[in-house]
Design an enzyme around this catalytic site. Structure first.
Site, mmCIF file in Angstrom:
data_model
loop_
_atom_site.group_PDB
_atom_site.id
_atom_site.type_symbol
_atom_site.label_atom_id
_atom_site.label_comp_id
_atom_site.label_asym_id
_atom_site.label_seq_id
_atom_site.Cartn_x
_atom_site.Cartn_y
_atom_site.Cartn_z
ATOM 1 N N PHE A 223 0.872 -1.195 0.000
ATOM 2 C CA PHE A 223 0.000 0.000 0.000
ATOM 3 C C PHE A 223 0.896 1.227 0.000
ATOM 4 O O PHE A 223 1.705 1.416 0.899
ATOM 5 C CB PHE A 223 -0.922 0.038 1.233
ATOM 6 C CG PHE A 223 -1.908 1.178 1.150
ATOM 7 C CD1 PHE A 223 -3.197 0.973 0.667
ATOM 8 C CD2 PHE A 223 -1.540 2.475 1.503
ATOM 9 C CE1 PHE A 223 -4.094 2.030 0.548
ATOM 10 C CE2 PHE A 223 -2.422 3.529 1.377
ATOM 11 C CZ PHE A 223 -3.706 3.319 0.909
ATOM 12 N N ASP A 332 9.159 3.085 1.771
ATOM 13 C CA ASP A 332 7.966 3.795 2.250
ATOM 14 C C ASP A 332 7.814 3.511 3.741
ATOM 15 O O ASP A 332 7.390 2.428 4.134
ATOM 16 C CB ASP A 332 6.755 3.308 1.457
ATOM 17 C CG ASP A 332 5.450 3.952 1.914
ATOM 18 O OD1 ASP A 332 5.430 4.557 3.002
ATOM 19 O OD2 ASP A 332 4.453 3.835 1.183
ATOM 20 N N LYS A 363 2.224 10.204 8.767
ATOM 21 C CA LYS A 363 1.580 9.629 9.952
ATOM 22 C C LYS A 363 2.209 10.081 11.277
ATOM 23 O O LYS A 363 2.094 11.222 11.639
ATOM 24 C CB LYS A 363 1.559 8.102 9.836
ATOM 25 C CG LYS A 363 0.590 7.615 8.730
ATOM 26 C CD LYS A 363 0.160 6.202 8.966
ATOM 27 C CE LYS A 363 -0.627 5.626 7.806
ATOM 28 N NZ LYS A 363 -2.051 5.642 7.980
ATOM 29 N N THR A 399 1.745 24.112 -4.183
ATOM 30 C CA THR A 399 1.483 25.369 -3.472
ATOM 31 C C THR A 399 2.177 25.402 -2.104
ATOM 32 O O THR A 399 2.964 26.293 -1.814
ATOM 33 C CB THR A 399 -0.034 25.584 -3.254
ATOM 34 O OG1 THR A 399 -0.683 25.478 -4.506
ATOM 35 C CG2 THR A 399 -0.313 26.945 -2.623
HETATM 36 O O1 PSZ Z 1 -7.551 2.797 3.239
HETATM 37 C C1 PSZ Z 1 -6.696 3.710 3.126
HETATM 38 O O2 PSZ Z 1 -6.694 4.548 2.210
HETATM 39 C C2 PSZ Z 1 -5.593 3.768 4.104
HETATM 40 S S1 PSZ Z 1 -5.779 3.190 5.609
HETATM 41 C C3 PSZ Z 1 -4.183 3.487 6.025
HETATM 42 C C4 PSZ Z 1 -3.506 4.028 5.025
HETATM 43 C C5 PSZ Z 1 -4.313 4.229 3.943
HETATM 44 N N1 PSZ Z 1 -2.183 4.262 5.113
HETATM 45 C C6 PSZ Z 1 -1.515 5.248 4.407
HETATM 46 C C7 PSZ Z 1 -0.211 4.942 3.759
HETATM 47 C C8 PSZ Z 1 0.613 3.878 4.180
HETATM 48 O O3 PSZ Z 1 0.257 3.095 5.210
HETATM 49 C C9 PSZ Z 1 1.816 3.636 3.504
HETATM 50 C C10 PSZ Z 1 2.726 2.532 3.923
HETATM 51 N N2 PSZ Z 1 2.174 4.415 2.476
HETATM 52 C C11 PSZ Z 1 1.414 5.445 2.053
HETATM 53 C C12 PSZ Z 1 0.219 5.738 2.673
HETATM 54 C C13 PSZ Z 1 -0.579 6.882 2.189
HETATM 55 O O4 PSZ Z 1 -0.576 7.884 3.127
HETATM 56 P P1 PSZ Z 1 -1.759 8.953 3.170
HETATM 57 O O5 PSZ Z 1 -2.978 8.214 3.613
HETATM 58 O O6 PSZ Z 1 -1.268 9.963 4.135
HETATM 59 O O7 PSZ Z 1 -1.887 9.491 1.794
#
Ligand code: PSZ
Length: 517
Positions: A223, A332, A363, A399
């Site tokens: 992910f 990541d 996070k 931005t």
């Molecule tokens: O269901 C979802 O869209 C979720 S629930 C938890 C996440 C996303 N995690 C975000 C995440 C991550 O765990 C890793 C390893 N890489 C990138 C991301 C994306 O981060 P955000 O959500 O801040 O864009």
């Protein structure tokens, strides 16, 4: 109502569990409430979970319905939080249910709720101007910002990654890290040759050679975000991807290891070798199609995908392959970063001589962005011999390019991690929680298996998806908010301030729930 509450909060009035508004809870041990003083840290905390209704309760349901009038994207909302009453490791909902929160806003609150260090930083008059005026960092750099970056982010930079770019969220960090790899890769291929007119014209209509046919490798079960670019790197759940166009980019197998890892060394080594061989095979296959693999992205622990682990041997192998093939390597650490594995970054534990080229975070670090090696800097990949004003700089840009007010929070967070020795706490509490989970799977082998993890970044598998969902629902009735991941795993993502006695509460609740099944 809502504005009023936020104003009260910003004025540092926290509603305590009696519903009174008074001075911040951490300054007063108000007798009749169930707040108990914890000597260190300064923050007080509730003495345990307390459930008054089912969760979501009637007030949560009513407010969710109301919210749905203006936002038709709320099917995933679980309950409505009373942020002003939430404190430390406990989240309180609008129905007055107080739960020990081991999911912590999808693993993103390092110090729990309303930590005094964060509240202090937010109301320090010296920080007011930074909070009040959000700058466009790419064009108008605020005085003092370089020092903020040097003092706060650079000290936690992984070895060898001496530059940092802030961004807005994890997806945004991954998108731009990927861009920097593509720019670096093309710059290497160009080898100093000037950009052609054909390249400049063709990129404007999404065509080669200006828009090259390069690809980016990712792993099954990964992910990396839900933006259109990142979505082609994400392979954890069908629902993330359904109906979205995706790039034809190589997807390599991530090792499927046997747990506990140290009891299956030979099999796991063979599995990691199989995956590494497949990584190289895919690179060759794509190169043969004229689709060079410019880089790869990997999580130290595949989090959303089900807490899938690999060993340092595998990551060392990926480092070797990327170096040999002239590719960039992005790690990541959006979910693994920030201290929850016992080190600020999980990849600190790999002991690589040559570190990954870029490392993304968000996070628990509150600020998003990535560290990178100087050779990957966009300003070093500006093509030669074209009109310099056309291309100079301006290749990774938007931005805001970050948010200085969040840097203030990060400063308070990192100070607290040091002052309260929280990395040690994570290791100690993590061991207790992990040992407890191992005992749990021994006591209920028909329900639980594969307890695993580092620090408090832990997970356990359930018999099947339905059982995992049922257990997470039942855990709420016991006052514990636990998250799910992968097909059938429960994941533990508590704050860094989660202590051994909190772990006991969680393990006790699991035992009660398991007995009911
Ligand atoms: O269901 C979802 O869209 C979720 S629930 C938890 C996440 C996303 N995690 C975000 C995440 C991550 O765990 C890793 C390893 N890489 C990138 C991301 C994306 O981060 P955000 O959500 O801040 O864009």
């Amino acid at each position: 109502m809502f504005t009023c509450k936020m104003l009260k909060l910003s004025a540092n009035h926290i509603k305590n569990s009696c519903g009174r508004l008074n001075l911040p809870a951490y300054l007063h041990n108000t007798g009749p409430c169930s707040l108990t003083a914890v000597p260190k840290p300064r923050a007080q905390e509730y003495d345990g979970p307390s459930m008054k209704t089912e969760c979501p309760g009637p007030k949560s349901k009513e407010l969710m319905k109301r919210y749905e009038k203006s936002n038709k994207n709320i099917k995933h909302v679980q309950f409505v939080v009373d942020l002003a009453s939430s404190l430390g490791n406990y989240v309180v909902d609008v129905d007055g249910n107080r739960m020990l929160d081991i999911f912590m806003q999808i693993s993103s609150l390092p110090l729990g709720y309303n930590h005094p260090a964060i509240l202090d930083a937010m109301q320090d008059p010296a920080n007011l101007v930074t909070i009040a005026n959000r700058p466009a960092l790419g064009v108008n750099l605020p005085e003092g910002y370089p020092e903020i970056i040097e003092d706060i982010l650079i000290p936690i930079a992984p070895k060898g990654l001496e530059n940092v770019q802030t961004m807005m969220c994890g997806s945004c960090a991954n998108e731009n890290a990927m861009k920097q790899v593509f720019l670096w890769y093309k710059n290497n291929k160009r080898g100093g040759a000037p950009v052609t007119k054909e390249e400049m014209d063709s990129c404007m209509v999404n065509e080669a050679p200006g828009s090259p046919q390069f690809t980016f490798m990712s792993f099954n079960g990964s992910f990396h975000g839900r933006t259109i670019g990142c979505l082609s790197l994400t392979h954890s759940k069908m629902i993330h991807k359904l109906d979205m166009p995706a790039m034809d980019w190589p997807v390599a197998p991530f090792p499927s290891l046997k747990y506990p890892l140290d009891m299956h060394l030979a099999e796991n080594r063979a599995e990691e070798d199989r995956c590494l061989a497949e990584v190289q095979r895919l690179i060759d296959e794509y190169a043969a199609k004229g689709r060079d693999v410019a880089g790869l992205i990997v999580e130290p622990i595949q989090a959303e995908g089900g807490d899938n682990h690999a060993t340092p041997y595998f990551f060392q192998g990926l480092r070797n392959i990327t170096t040999q093939n002239g590719m960039g390597m992005v790690v990541d650490e959006v979910q693994t970063g920030g201290g929850c594995t016992g080190t600020i970054f999980a990849s600190d534990q790999w002991g690589l001589d040559n570190p990954p080229d870029l490392l993304t975070f968000s996070k628990k670090l509150t600020v998003a962005g990535y560290f990178y090696k100087t050779e990957f800097s966009p300003d070093q990949t500006i093509p030669q011999a074209v009109n310099a004003t056309d291309i100079k700089g301006y290749r990774v840009f938007n931005t805001w390019m970050g948010d200085p007010s969040k840097m203030i929070l990060l400063g308070a967070i990192l100070n607290t991690i040091k002052e309260e020795n929280l990395l040690e706490n994570v290791k100690e509490t993590g061991k207790i929680l992990n040992d407890g989970l191992v005992q749990l799977q021994e006591a209920y082998p028909h329900i639980f298996s594969k307890a695993r993890g580092h620090g408090t970044f832990l997970a356990i598998d359930c018999t099947d998806a339905n059982t995992a969902t049922q257990i997470s629902t039942l855990m709420k009735t016991q006052g514990v908010n636990v998250g799910l991941c992968g097909a059938k795993s429960l994941r533990f993502r508590p704050a860094l301030t989660f202590k051994p006695f909190h772990a006991d509460i969680v393990l006790d609740a699991f035992d009660k729930v398991a007995k009911k099944l």
